[in-house]
Write an enzyme that holds these catalytic residues in place. Structure first.
Site, PDB file in Angstrom:
ATOM      1  N   LEU A 184      -6.630 -25.511  -1.606  1.00 29.08           N
ATOM      2  CA  LEU A 184      -6.832 -26.719  -0.843  1.00 29.08           C
ATOM      3  C   LEU A 184      -8.208 -27.123  -1.064  1.00 29.08           C
ATOM      4  O   LEU A 184      -8.825 -28.211  -1.323  1.00 29.08           O
ATOM      5  CB  LEU A 184      -7.069 -26.562   1.134  1.00 29.08           C
ATOM      6  CG  LEU A 184      -7.925 -27.464   1.981  1.00 29.08           C
ATOM      7  CD1 LEU A 184      -7.410 -29.103   1.771  1.00 29.08           C
ATOM      8  CD2 LEU A 184      -7.714 -27.164   3.053  1.00 29.08           C
ATOM      9  N   GLY A 185      -9.196 -26.506  -1.657  1.00 29.56           N
ATOM     10  CA  GLY A 185     -10.900 -26.222  -1.738  1.00 29.56           C
ATOM     11  C   GLY A 185     -11.549 -26.269  -0.467  1.00 29.56           C
ATOM     12  O   GLY A 185     -12.474 -27.110  -1.212  1.00 29.56           O
ATOM     13  N   VAL A 186     -11.354 -25.224   0.075  1.00 26.95           N
ATOM     14  CA  VAL A 186     -12.881 -25.391   1.011  1.00 26.95           C
ATOM     15  C   VAL A 186     -13.270 -24.084   0.940  1.00 26.95           C
ATOM     16  O   VAL A 186     -12.671 -23.443   1.344  1.00 26.95           O
ATOM     17  CB  VAL A 186     -12.691 -26.628   2.244  1.00 26.95           C
ATOM     18  CG1 VAL A 186     -12.206 -27.306   2.422  1.00 26.95           C
ATOM     19  CG2 VAL A 186     -10.836 -25.334   2.671  1.00 26.95           C
ATOM     20  N   LEU A 187     -14.722 -24.467   1.742  1.00 22.75           N
ATOM     21  CA  LEU A 187     -15.108 -22.458   2.688  1.00 22.75           C
ATOM     22  C   LEU A 187     -15.411 -23.245   4.426  1.00 22.75           C
ATOM     23  O   LEU A 187     -15.583 -23.544   4.329  1.00 22.75           O
ATOM     24  CB  LEU A 187     -17.054 -22.178   2.125  1.00 22.75           C
ATOM     25  CG  LEU A 187     -16.008 -21.728   0.464  1.00 22.75           C
ATOM     26  CD1 LEU A 187     -17.436 -21.121   0.300  1.00 22.75           C
ATOM     27  CD2 LEU A 187     -15.432 -20.349   0.245  1.00 22.75           C
ATOM     28  N   ASP A 193       0.251  -8.014   1.024  1.00 20.99           N
ATOM     29  CA  ASP A 193       0.525  -6.288   1.541  1.00 20.99           C
ATOM     30  C   ASP A 193       1.456  -5.827   1.787  1.00 20.99           C
ATOM     31  O   ASP A 193       2.516  -5.083   2.039  1.00 20.99           O
ATOM     32  CB  ASP A 193      -0.177  -5.274   3.020  1.00 20.99           C
ATOM     33  CG  ASP A 193       0.382  -4.214   2.139  1.00 20.99           C
ATOM     34  OD1 ASP A 193       0.202  -3.636   1.461  1.00 20.99           O
ATOM     35  OD2 ASP A 193      -0.302  -3.422   3.351  1.00 20.99           O
ATOM     36  N   HIS A 249       0.800  -1.316   0.023  1.00 14.28           N
ATOM     37  CA  HIS A 249      -0.110   0.344   0.592  1.00 14.28           C
ATOM     38  C   HIS A 249       0.950   1.396  -0.107  1.00 14.28           C
ATOM     39  O   HIS A 249       0.254   2.425  -0.688  1.00 14.28           O
ATOM     40  CB  HIS A 249      -0.996   0.022   0.925  1.00 14.28           C
ATOM     41  CG  HIS A 249      -0.132   0.248   2.363  1.00 14.28           C
ATOM     42  ND1 HIS A 249      -0.323  -0.700   3.421  1.00 14.28           N
ATOM     43  CD2 HIS A 249      -0.357   1.520   2.690  1.00 14.28           C
ATOM     44  CE1 HIS A 249      -0.023  -0.011   4.784  1.00 14.28           C
ATOM     45  NE2 HIS A 249       0.668   0.995   4.639  1.00 14.28           N
ATOM     46  N   GLY A 262       3.623   6.650   7.742  1.00 15.79           N
ATOM     47  CA  GLY A 262       5.613   7.164   7.272  1.00 15.79           C
ATOM     48  C   GLY A 262       6.011   5.710   8.029  1.00 15.79           C
ATOM     49  O   GLY A 262       6.799   5.065   7.766  1.00 15.79           O
ATOM     50  N   ASN A 263       5.535   4.312   9.124  1.00 17.76           N
ATOM     51  CA  ASN A 263       5.619   2.926   9.875  1.00 17.76           C
ATOM     52  C   ASN A 263       5.759   2.228   8.733  1.00 17.76           C
ATOM     53  O   ASN A 263       6.817   1.431   8.716  1.00 17.76           O
ATOM     54  CB  ASN A 263       5.670   3.253  11.118  1.00 17.76           C
ATOM     55  CG  ASN A 263       6.693   4.030  12.206  1.00 17.76           C
ATOM     56  OD1 ASN A 263       6.383   5.473  13.009  1.00 17.76           O
ATOM     57  ND2 ASN A 263       7.638   3.040  12.334  1.00 17.76           N
ATOM     58  N   SER A 264       4.715   2.430   7.691  1.00 14.19           N
ATOM     59  CA  SER A 264       4.547   1.489   7.496  1.00 14.19           C
ATOM     60  C   SER A 264       5.508   0.514   6.191  1.00 14.19           C
ATOM     61  O   SER A 264       6.243   0.940   5.679  1.00 14.19           O
ATOM     62  CB  SER A 264       3.465   2.311   5.643  1.00 14.19           C
ATOM     63  OG  SER A 264       1.774   1.953   6.395  1.00 14.19           O
TER      64      SER A 264
END
Length: 489
Positions: free
Chosen positions: A289-292, A160, A130, A232-234
């Site tokens: 993996l293929g799961v919800l 991120d 970001h 500013g630390n990002s």
């Protein structure tokens, strides 16, 4: 005479107290096998500081016509969990004062800053996505005041993270990456960065928590710290007392934008995997993996015969997925993955994503009260076909509106009585969504007067609304509801 004796005795008492306190710390450290904190962090700061760089980016954005929609002019952002890099340029205000309502958007320049950390002497630098996302130019300044233009090697918005490259005139001091898994709650850590433009600011604190999820992305396993970090630390590093980087600072919990002692960092173990792939391939490949899955509440724990509310409840298994081929079923509760106990649902997507494609992984599930171990061959995730964000790309493109699932933690932090709706995660500057007054951190609860209780319902309703060309949203901001109409004709 008596007064001077009293003062002397008081000073002696203070000295005795200090000696006793230091002795107690050393005894405690010896008893626990942990190193006592140093009397000063100066040596570490002096050694590590040159590895931390300042990042300045410039971006061309559309300045909206209404000041009420122009958050770069000091308007407080509503969300509690903040990515913190936006420090307005003195030139952010449109020339000629505040434009009247209804004035068409126009281009302007916005300057932001953040931090980064050198990971190799030849000029590779890690920061947050970001910080550099949508930047027209990226400038790096070293502690010796040398400045360089940087190129983006690759970015991974889902974690991120971003990798930059400069061509330095001399080899750069690079950090040593540590083991974030070895961190314990209560360990000392040091943050170095560029908060509010104050270069090479050093702060110290402890690890306040691990495995935190903010609801801002699918792969979250943040380190929480009370070391002071601010805008500013990002992208700046979090170090342990051995001088090893254990995290990359990325967000704070705040109502007003400043530090209140709750900051979050990406674990370096996750960053190693992502940055290594970007450096080698330019892209990131994740396991599938293929799961919800969903959180296990105390009520669900009782229903599924668990002794405590841990793990991840499988709600759906995709056909022909690795999970389906291994025999996983809806109603299974994943309690262990590759030898690691699953204490909360958010651990599963992160662990699966970091698993190399083709690996065979043991997964323990509780099925009707009985523990069963499955052997799963992890597949490759197709980033374009993830069930976690069904059919929301069209809304992002036409409205400039990004959304995500509203997690239990975020709903609670926003003071919501119910976990209903979808959270606005991104509003594109100058987009129809921004011109309509929508903001990040608000919750959409209805689309065209139909309940949008979750991301799947929102996606279906939004697809139908976009076909008609008229979108009417019911939005919850701080407990107050309002309707927002957006035309896309």
């Amino acid at each position: 005479m008596n007064r001077s004796i009293t003062m002397h005795r008081g000073g002696a008492a203070v000295r005795l107290f200090v000696v006793f306190s230091l002795t107690a710390l050393l005894v405690l450290a010896a008893a626990t096998g942990r190193a006592a904190p140093p009397p000063s962090f100066a040596d570490l700061a002096e050694k590590l500081g040159p590895s931390v760089v300042n990042i300045y980016t410039t971006q061309t954005v559309q300045a909206p016509g209404s000041p009420h929609q122009f958050f770069f002019e000091g308007e407080e952002l509503p969300e509690l969990f903040r990515r913190f890099f936006d420090l307005p340029s003195p030139h952010s205000r449109p020339p000629g004062g505040t434009p009247p309502r209804g004035t068409p958007p126009r281009e302007m320049q916005r300057t932001s800053l953040g931090s980064g950390v050198v990971i190799s002497p030849d000029g590779y630098i890690v920061t947050n996505n970001h910080v550099v996302e949508n930047a027209d130019s990226i400038n790096i300044r070293l502690t010796n005041f040398e400045e360089y233009d940087a190129e983006v090697v690759g970015r991974d918005p889902k974690t991120d993270l971003a990798l930059l490259k400069i061509e330095p005139r001399n080899p750069l001091p690079a950090v040593t990456m540590g083991d974030s898994e070895a961190l314990r709650v209560g360990d000392w850590v040091i943050a170095i960065g560029n908060p509010f433009g104050f270069e090479q600011t050093v702060t110290a604190g402890i690890v306040s928590g691990k495995g935190r999820s903010l609801g801002s992305g699918p792969y979250e396993n943040f380190i929480q710290t009370d070391a002071s970090i601010n805008p500013g630390n990002s992208g700046g590093p979090l170090f342990n007392l051995q001088g090893e980087m254990v995290g990359i600072n990325t967000a704070i919990y705040s109502r007003g934008g400043g530090n209140i002692g709750i900051g979050f960092a990406i674990p370096v173990n996750m960053a190693k995997n992502i940055i290594g792939q970007i450096q080698e391939h330019g892209t990131v490949t994740r396991g599938w993996l293929g799961v919800l899955i969903q959180h296990v509440t105390p009520e669900l724990a009782r229903q599924f015969q668990l002794d405590r509310p841990i793990g991840a409840l499988v709600g759906e298994v995709s056909p022909e997925s690795p999970a389906a081929e291994a025999g996983m079923r809806p109603g299974d509760v994943i309690v262990e993955y590759d030898g690691k106990e699953i204490t909360q649902m958010s651990m599963v997507p992160t662990l699966v994503a970091q698993t190399p494609v083709g690996s065979e992984v043991p997964v323990k599930v509780i099925r009707r009260g009985q523990e069963t171990e499955l052997l799963v061959t992890i597949g490759k995730l197709d980033e374009d076909d993830q069930p976690a964000a069904p059919r929301t790309r069209e809304a992002e493109e036409k409205l400039g509106l990004g959304v995500q699932e509203l997690t239990e933690e975020v709903a609670r932090s926003l003071g919501l009585k119910e976990q209903v709706g979808v959270l606005i995660s991104h509003v594109e500057p100058g987009s129809p969504a921004q011109r309509a007054g929508l903001r990040r951190g608000e919750v959409i609860v209805e689309v065209n007067q139909q309940p949008a209780g979750n991301l799947t319902e929102y996606a279906e309703l939004m697809a139908a609304a976009l076909e008609k060309g008229e979108v009417l949203l019911l939005v919850n901001r701080g407990g107050q509801h309002r309707f927002v109409a957006i035309s896309v004709r």
